[in-house]
Design a protein around this motif. Structure first.
Motif, PDB file in Angstrom:
ATOM      1  N   ILE A 159       0.853  -1.193   0.000  1.00  0.00           N
ATOM      2  CA  ILE A 159       0.000   0.000   0.000  1.00  0.00           C
ATOM      3  C   ILE A 159       0.883   1.234   0.000  1.00  0.00           C
ATOM      4  N   GLN A 160       0.591   2.133  -0.898  1.00  0.00           N
ATOM      5  CA  GLN A 160       1.349   3.378  -1.013  1.00  0.00           C
ATOM      6  C   GLN A 160       0.402   4.552  -0.769  1.00  0.00           C
ATOM      7  N   ASN A 161       0.701   5.345   0.247  1.00  0.00           N
ATOM      8  CA  ASN A 161      -0.129   6.516   0.572  1.00  0.00           C
ATOM      9  C   ASN A 161       0.609   7.797   0.202  1.00  0.00           C
ATOM     10  N   ARG A 162      -0.113   8.710  -0.452  1.00  0.00           N
ATOM     11  CA  ARG A 162       0.484  10.002  -0.785  1.00  0.00           C
ATOM     12  C   ARG A 162      -0.570  11.101  -0.674  1.00  0.00           C
ATOM     13  N   LEU A 163      -0.121  12.230  -0.164  1.00  0.00           N
ATOM     14  CA  LEU A 163      -0.987  13.405  -0.134  1.00  0.00           C
ATOM     15  C   LEU A 163      -0.898  14.109  -1.481  1.00  0.00           C
ATOM     16  N   VAL A 164      -2.061  14.481  -2.024  1.00  0.00           N
ATOM     17  CA  VAL A 164      -2.105  15.186  -3.308  1.00  0.00           C
ATOM     18  C   VAL A 164      -2.966  16.432  -3.152  1.00  0.00           C
ATOM     19  N   ASP A 165      -2.620  17.469  -3.886  1.00  0.00           N
ATOM     20  CA  ASP A 165      -3.374  18.718  -3.845  1.00  0.00           C
ATOM     21  C   ASP A 165      -4.633  18.607  -4.695  1.00  0.00           C
ATOM     22  N   VAL A 166      -5.732  19.161  -4.201  1.00  0.00           N
ATOM     23  CA  VAL A 166      -7.001  19.160  -4.932  1.00  0.00           C
ATOM     24  C   VAL A 166      -7.614  20.558  -4.878  1.00  0.00           C
ATOM     25  N   ASP A 167      -8.615  20.781  -5.742  1.00  0.00           N
ATOM     26  CA  ASP A 167      -9.345  22.061  -5.711  1.00  0.00           C
ATOM     27  C   ASP A 167     -10.173  22.142  -4.439  1.00  0.00           C
ATOM     28  N   GLU A 168     -10.359  23.365  -3.972  1.00  0.00           N
ATOM     29  CA  GLU A 168     -11.120  23.544  -2.742  1.00  0.00           C
ATOM     30  C   GLU A 168     -12.560  23.069  -2.894  1.00  0.00           C
ATOM     31  N   LEU A 209     -11.653  14.767 -22.914  1.00  0.00           N
ATOM     32  CA  LEU A 209     -12.394  14.318 -21.747  1.00  0.00           C
ATOM     33  C   LEU A 209     -13.007  15.497 -21.007  1.00  0.00           C
ATOM     34  N   SER A 210     -13.953  15.168 -20.169  1.00  0.00           N
ATOM     35  CA  SER A 210     -14.570  16.208 -19.350  1.00  0.00           C
ATOM     36  C   SER A 210     -13.584  16.682 -18.283  1.00  0.00           C
ATOM     37  N   ARG A 211     -13.924  17.782 -17.641  1.00  0.00           N
ATOM     38  CA  ARG A 211     -13.072  18.338 -16.595  1.00  0.00           C
ATOM     39  C   ARG A 211     -12.937  17.348 -15.432  1.00  0.00           C
ATOM     40  N   LEU A 212     -13.988  16.554 -15.180  1.00  0.00           N
ATOM     41  CA  LEU A 212     -13.967  15.574 -14.095  1.00  0.00           C
ATOM     42  C   LEU A 212     -12.812  14.600 -14.269  1.00  0.00           C
ATOM     43  N   TYR A 213     -12.671  14.034 -15.477  1.00  0.00           N
ATOM     44  CA  TYR A 213     -11.658  13.014 -15.684  1.00  0.00           C
ATOM     45  C   TYR A 213     -10.278  13.611 -15.895  1.00  0.00           C
ATOM     46  N   THR A 214     -10.219  14.853 -16.345  1.00  0.00           N
ATOM     47  CA  THR A 214      -8.928  15.538 -16.376  1.00  0.00           C
ATOM     48  C   THR A 214      -8.378  15.667 -14.970  1.00  0.00           C
ATOM     49  N   ARG A 215      -9.254  15.999 -14.029  1.00  0.00           N
ATOM     50  CA  ARG A 215      -8.819  16.091 -12.637  1.00  0.00           C
ATOM     51  C   ARG A 215      -8.379  14.722 -12.117  1.00  0.00           C
ATOM     52  N   LEU A 217      -7.035  12.242 -13.802  1.00  0.00           N
ATOM     53  CA  LEU A 217      -5.711  11.948 -14.338  1.00  0.00           C
ATOM     54  C   LEU A 217      -4.633  12.779 -13.645  1.00  0.00           C
ATOM     55  N   THR A 218      -4.952  14.004 -13.321  1.00  0.00           N
ATOM     56  CA  THR A 218      -3.988  14.859 -12.624  1.00  0.00           C
ATOM     57  C   THR A 218      -3.656  14.292 -11.253  1.00  0.00           C
ATOM     58  N   LEU A 219      -4.679  13.856 -10.524  1.00  0.00           N
ATOM     59  CA  LEU A 219      -4.446  13.253  -9.218  1.00  0.00           C
ATOM     60  C   LEU A 219      -3.656  11.946  -9.346  1.00  0.00           C
ATOM     61  N   ALA A 220      -3.998  11.148 -10.353  1.00  0.00           N
ATOM     62  CA  ALA A 220      -3.300   9.891 -10.549  1.00  0.00           C
ATOM     63  C   ALA A 220      -1.831  10.119 -10.892  1.00  0.00           C
ATOM     64  N   ARG A 221      -1.554  11.157 -11.674  1.00  0.00           N
ATOM     65  CA  ARG A 221      -0.161  11.470 -12.020  1.00  0.00           C
ATOM     66  C   ARG A 221       0.665  11.705 -10.751  1.00  0.00           C
ATOM     67  N   ASP A 222       0.091  12.436  -9.804  1.00  0.00           N
ATOM     68  CA  ASP A 222       0.807  12.712  -8.558  1.00  0.00           C
ATOM     69  C   ASP A 222       0.904  11.456  -7.679  1.00  0.00           C
ATOM     70  N   ALA A 223      -0.130  10.619  -7.741  1.00  0.00           N
ATOM     71  CA  ALA A 223      -0.162   9.437  -6.868  1.00  0.00           C
ATOM     72  C   ALA A 223       0.803   8.354  -7.310  1.00  0.00           C
TER      73      ALA A 223
END
Length: 343
Positions: A159-168, A209-215, A217-223
């Motif tokens: 298990i790999q845990n990482r903190l990622v930044d998200v929109d408020e 893709l929609s903005r939902l899935y762009t976000r 992918l962005t989170l997955a890139r950091d994870a």
């Protein structure tokens, strides 16, 4: 140099005596143990020939000789076939690995303890390269505004845990949707494969893709950012400290320096990745500073042609390889079977 039958017998006698005592071996002891009917002068001459050829050395002012790494290499090239590990030891290793726990890290840590216990030396296990481990699932948990925890579960229970930044403005439902989307598209791929695809798709995601899935992918890139250095599990250093070879302060310093140099240990073990079966190396012959008189028996695990890691036992040059090699070989095979059936 091709050894004569007499030289081979003398060298074999010296190596086996040194394995048992860790003390320089004198000509009288060799004459008695070898069974050769040689005069004292002939025995000393034969030992002098072996020393000149690099098979023996004379420590300090001792009248005896000790075998060099070259001597051990010759001895094991010409040694008889190794005996199989006793049934009781096989059961202990097999049952020990099977009961070590569900997580891969727990199995590998316990494997190093089993190696140490059965070889009576220091056991080491090099974990699989993180980027080659397959993605099982990912979930995101909102821990505070603008921050989520990415929980990436890999094969083997890692298990790999990482903190990622998200929109408020992101919600828990959004995070659940991101996880569902990513698991649908990337589960079963290695981290290196998933990372390459994510980066490629992210470049054109805003157009496709929609903005939902762009976000997502962005989170997955950091994870799934590249992992750090491979884990190395070690156990049983006290076995080394109790060996006569390391009673000398200088030898002990070299040993501790070597054990503290994780990069060097990783390099020694990784050289086994491409080879099959147990391998013996004599580290005094290895390049680099601080190489002392110790031996390494190592073997890859994870399947033929697809080694995922390495296990090994390190000890003094004179350790009982006839005992250690079967321990390492059998443990590597049992660890491979466990990974194939469980993970």
């Amino acid at each position: 140099m091709q050894l004569t039958p007499r030289q081979h017998t003398v060298l074999t006698t010296i190596v086996e005596a040194y394995i048992g005592t860790a003390r320089p071996v004198g000509s009288r002891a060799v004459a008695k143990a070898s069974g050769l009917c040689l005069s004292s002068a002939s025995m000393r001459n034969t030992m002098a020939e072996l020393a000149e050829a690099g098979y023996l050395e004379q420590p300090h002012t001792s009248a005896g000789r000790v075998p060099t790494p070259k001597a051990f290499a010759h001895y094991f090239r010409n040694a008889p076939a190794r005996a199989a590990l006793a049934d009781s030891e096989q059961r202990d290793i097999r049952d020990g690995l099977g009961s070590a726990g569900a997580e891969l890290s727990a199995v590998l840590r316990h494997c190093s303890r089993l190696l140490s216990a059965h070889a009576r030396q220091m056991g080491m296990v090099l974990a699989p390269e993180g980027n080659d481990v397959r993605w099982k699932s990912i979930d995101f948990v909102l821990v505070r505004p603008r921050t989520a925890m990415a929980v990436l579960v890999l094969e083997g229970g890692v298990i790999q845990n990482r903190l990622v930044d998200v929109d408020e403005a992101i919600t828990r439902d959004d995070l659940t949707a991101y996880g569902n989307y990513l698991n649908h598209h990337y589960a079963g791929q290695t981290l290196s494969q998933a990372r390459a695809r994510i980066l490629a798709e992210l470049g054109g995601a805003r157009r496709r893709l929609s903005r939902l899935y762009t976000r997502a992918l962005t989170l997955a890139r950091d994870a799934v950012a590249p992992l750090g250095e491979r884990d190395l599990f070690c156990d049983g250093a006290l076995h080394l400290l109790g060996q006569p070879e390391f009673s000398d302060a200088q030898a002990l310093r070299e040993l501790l320096r070597m054990l503290d140099d994780k990069k060097r240990l990783l390099e020694l073990l990784e050289r086994t990745m491409e080879a099959g079966g147990a391998r013996i190396r004599f580290a005094a012959a290895e390049p680099g500073p601080g190489a002392g008189d110790y031996g390494l028996v190592s073997a890859p695990y994870g399947g033929a042609g697809a080694a995922r890691g390495v296990i090994g036992v390190i000890g003094p040059l004179r350790m009982d390889y006839a005992k250690v090699v079967p321990v390492v070989d059998f443990t590597a095979r049992m660890l491979t079977e466990l990974l194939e059936t469980r993970y």
